[in-house]
Motif scaffolding. Structure first.
Motif, PDB file in Angstrom:
ATOM      1  N   ASN A 195       0.802  -1.308   0.121  1.00  0.00           N
ATOM      2  CA  ASN A 195      -0.024  -0.096  -0.121  1.00  0.00           C
ATOM      3  C   ASN A 195       0.966   1.272  -0.222  1.00  0.00           C
ATOM      4  OD1 ASN A 195       0.938   0.064   2.621  1.00  0.00           O
ATOM      5  ND2 ASN A 195      -0.897   0.772   3.465  1.00  0.00           N
ATOM      6  N   GLY A 196       2.146   1.216  -0.411  1.00  0.00           N
ATOM      7  CA  GLY A 196       3.108   2.250  -0.527  1.00  0.00           C
ATOM      8  C   GLY A 196       2.614   3.638  -1.025  1.00  0.00           C
ATOM      9  N   ALA A 197       1.809   3.249  -2.366  1.00  0.00           N
ATOM     10  CA  ALA A 197       1.120   4.583  -2.829  1.00  0.00           C
ATOM     11  C   ALA A 197       0.150   5.432  -2.173  1.00  0.00           C
ATOM     12  CB  ALA A 197       0.595   4.189  -4.221  1.00  0.00           C
ATOM     13  N   ALA A 198      -0.358   4.601  -1.028  1.00  0.00           N
ATOM     14  CA  ALA A 198      -1.317   5.432   0.002  1.00  0.00           C
ATOM     15  C   ALA A 198      -0.331   6.496   0.679  1.00  0.00           C
ATOM     16  CB  ALA A 198      -2.007   4.524   0.847  1.00  0.00           C
ATOM     17  N   GLY A 199       0.848   6.396   0.975  1.00  0.00           N
ATOM     18  CA  GLY A 199       1.628   7.353   1.746  1.00  0.00           C
ATOM     19  C   GLY A 199       1.759   8.837   0.828  1.00  0.00           C
ATOM     20  N   PHE A 200       1.714   8.626  -0.553  1.00  0.00           N
ATOM     21  CA  PHE A 200       1.891   9.642  -1.462  1.00  0.00           C
ATOM     22  C   PHE A 200       0.881  10.613  -1.545  1.00  0.00           C
ATOM     23  CE2 PHE A 200       0.902  11.338  -5.810  1.00  0.00           C
ATOM     24  CZ  PHE A 200       1.930  12.097  -5.827  1.00  0.00           C
ATOM     25  N   PHE A 201      -0.311   9.849  -1.437  1.00  0.00           N
ATOM     26  CA  PHE A 201      -1.736  10.567  -1.421  1.00  0.00           C
ATOM     27  C   PHE A 201      -1.913  11.200  -0.219  1.00  0.00           C
ATOM     28  CE2 PHE A 201      -2.114   7.606  -4.932  1.00  0.00           C
ATOM     29  CZ  PHE A 201      -2.213   8.469  -5.928  1.00  0.00           C
ATOM     30  N   THR A 202      -1.520  10.570   0.927  1.00  0.00           N
ATOM     31  CA  THR A 202      -1.550  11.069   2.220  1.00  0.00           C
ATOM     32  C   THR A 202      -0.699  12.680   2.240  1.00  0.00           C
ATOM     33  OG1 THR A 202      -1.651   8.976   3.401  1.00  0.00           O
ATOM     34  CG2 THR A 202      -1.125  10.653   4.728  1.00  0.00           C
ATOM     35  N   LYS A 203       0.440  12.524   1.730  1.00  0.00           N
ATOM     36  CA  LYS A 203       1.139  13.784   1.674  1.00  0.00           C
ATOM     37  C   LYS A 203       0.464  14.919   0.881  1.00  0.00           C
ATOM     38  CE  LYS A 203       5.732  11.716   2.271  1.00  0.00           C
ATOM     39  NZ  LYS A 203       6.970  11.169   1.787  1.00  0.00           N
ATOM     40  N   ILE A 204      -0.194  14.253  -0.213  1.00  0.00           N
ATOM     41  CA  ILE A 204      -0.928  15.293  -0.949  1.00  0.00           C
ATOM     42  C   ILE A 204      -1.980  15.908  -0.184  1.00  0.00           C
ATOM     43  CG2 ILE A 204      -2.501  15.602  -2.822  1.00  0.00           C
ATOM     44  CD1 ILE A 204      -0.970  13.827  -4.533  1.00  0.00           C
ATOM     45  N   GLN A 205      -2.661  15.225   0.513  1.00  0.00           N
ATOM     46  CA  GLN A 205      -3.879  15.479   1.784  1.00  0.00           C
ATOM     47  C   GLN A 205      -3.289  16.640   2.608  1.00  0.00           C
ATOM     48  OE1 GLN A 205      -5.903  11.750   2.838  1.00  0.00           O
ATOM     49  NE2 GLN A 205      -7.463  12.971   2.659  1.00  0.00           N
ATOM     50  N   ASP A 264     -10.399  11.572  -5.810  1.00  0.00           N
ATOM     51  CA  ASP A 264     -10.236  12.318  -4.360  1.00  0.00           C
ATOM     52  C   ASP A 264      -8.981  11.778  -3.779  1.00  0.00           C
ATOM     53  OD1 ASP A 264     -10.769  14.399  -2.307  1.00  0.00           O
ATOM     54  OD2 ASP A 264     -10.883  12.314  -1.148  1.00  0.00           O
ATOM     55  N   PRO A 265      -7.958  12.409  -3.394  1.00  0.00           N
ATOM     56  CA  PRO A 265      -6.715  11.896  -2.673  1.00  0.00           C
ATOM     57  C   PRO A 265      -7.204  10.774  -1.307  1.00  0.00           C
ATOM     58  CG  PRO A 265      -6.036  13.843  -3.017  1.00  0.00           C
ATOM     59  CD  PRO A 265      -7.655  13.781  -3.472  1.00  0.00           C
ATOM     60  N   GLY A 266      -8.170  11.381  -0.490  1.00  0.00           N
ATOM     61  CA  GLY A 266      -8.473  10.401   0.495  1.00  0.00           C
ATOM     62  C   GLY A 266      -9.063   9.348   0.240  1.00  0.00           C
ATOM     63  N   ASP A 267     -10.087   9.347  -0.959  1.00  0.00           N
ATOM     64  CA  ASP A 267     -10.620   8.192  -1.441  1.00  0.00           C
ATOM     65  C   ASP A 267      -9.594   7.322  -1.944  1.00  0.00           C
ATOM     66  OD1 ASP A 267     -13.035   9.073  -0.812  1.00  0.00           O
ATOM     67  OD2 ASP A 267     -13.551   9.616  -2.901  1.00  0.00           O
ATOM     68  N   ARG A 268      -8.400   7.831  -2.513  1.00  0.00           N
ATOM     69  CA  ARG A 268      -7.507   6.672  -3.091  1.00  0.00           C
ATOM     70  C   ARG A 268      -6.717   6.236  -1.748  1.00  0.00           C
ATOM     71  NH1 ARG A 268      -4.535   9.920  -8.063  1.00  0.00           N
ATOM     72  NH2 ARG A 268      -4.246   7.563  -8.778  1.00  0.00           N
ATOM     73  N   VAL A 269      -6.478   6.906  -0.840  1.00  0.00           N
ATOM     74  CA  VAL A 269      -5.721   6.376   0.379  1.00  0.00           C
ATOM     75  C   VAL A 269      -6.629   5.095   0.843  1.00  0.00           C
ATOM     76  CG1 VAL A 269      -5.124   6.540   2.886  1.00  0.00           C
ATOM     77  CG2 VAL A 269      -4.455   8.441   1.015  1.00  0.00           C
ATOM     78  N   THR A 270      -8.100   5.407   1.115  1.00  0.00           N
ATOM     79  CA  THR A 270      -8.840   4.382   1.593  1.00  0.00           C
ATOM     80  C   THR A 270      -9.025   3.170   0.718  1.00  0.00           C
ATOM     81  OG1 THR A 270     -10.227   6.012   2.850  1.00  0.00           O
ATOM     82  CG2 THR A 270     -11.393   3.999   2.069  1.00  0.00           C
TER      83      THR A 270
END
Length: 91
Positions: free
Chosen positions: A32-42, A58-64
């Motif tokens: 789930n490493g890509a989730a970290g990228f989208f967390t930073k965007i958020q 939406d970055p939050g939706d992507r993380v989820t």
């Protein structure tokens, strides 16, 4: 770009996120490493564009979604960072 095409663009990016989990699931890296990228965007404030007008999900939706896909897949390493020794070959 017309509004109908935006849905397809977001759909392709969602598929890419799911594919990244599948690829990383076969490695020693967090699947789930890509989730970290989208967390930073958020954290940086992200986009203020309404979701229905955005070319990206939406970055939050992507993380989820990335985390849900990782949790439901057979990953070698779901939550822990890659071993330090794994980086030695890149130095």
């Amino acid at each position: 770009r017309n509004l109908g095409a935006l849905k397809y663009s977001r759909c392709h990016e969602t598929q890419a996120d799911e594919f990244s989990v599948k690829v990383l699931a076969t490695t020693d890296y967090k699947c789930n490493g890509a989730a970290g990228f989208f967390t930073k965007i958020q954290a940086s404030g992200g986009s203020r564009t309404p979701a229905f007008l955005s070319t990206h999900p939406d970055p939050g939706d992507r993380v989820t979604n990335i985390n849900a896909t990782a949790n439901s897949s057979n990953c070698k390493n779901k939550t822990n960072p890659a071993p330090e020794s794994g980086w030695a070959k890149f130095k």
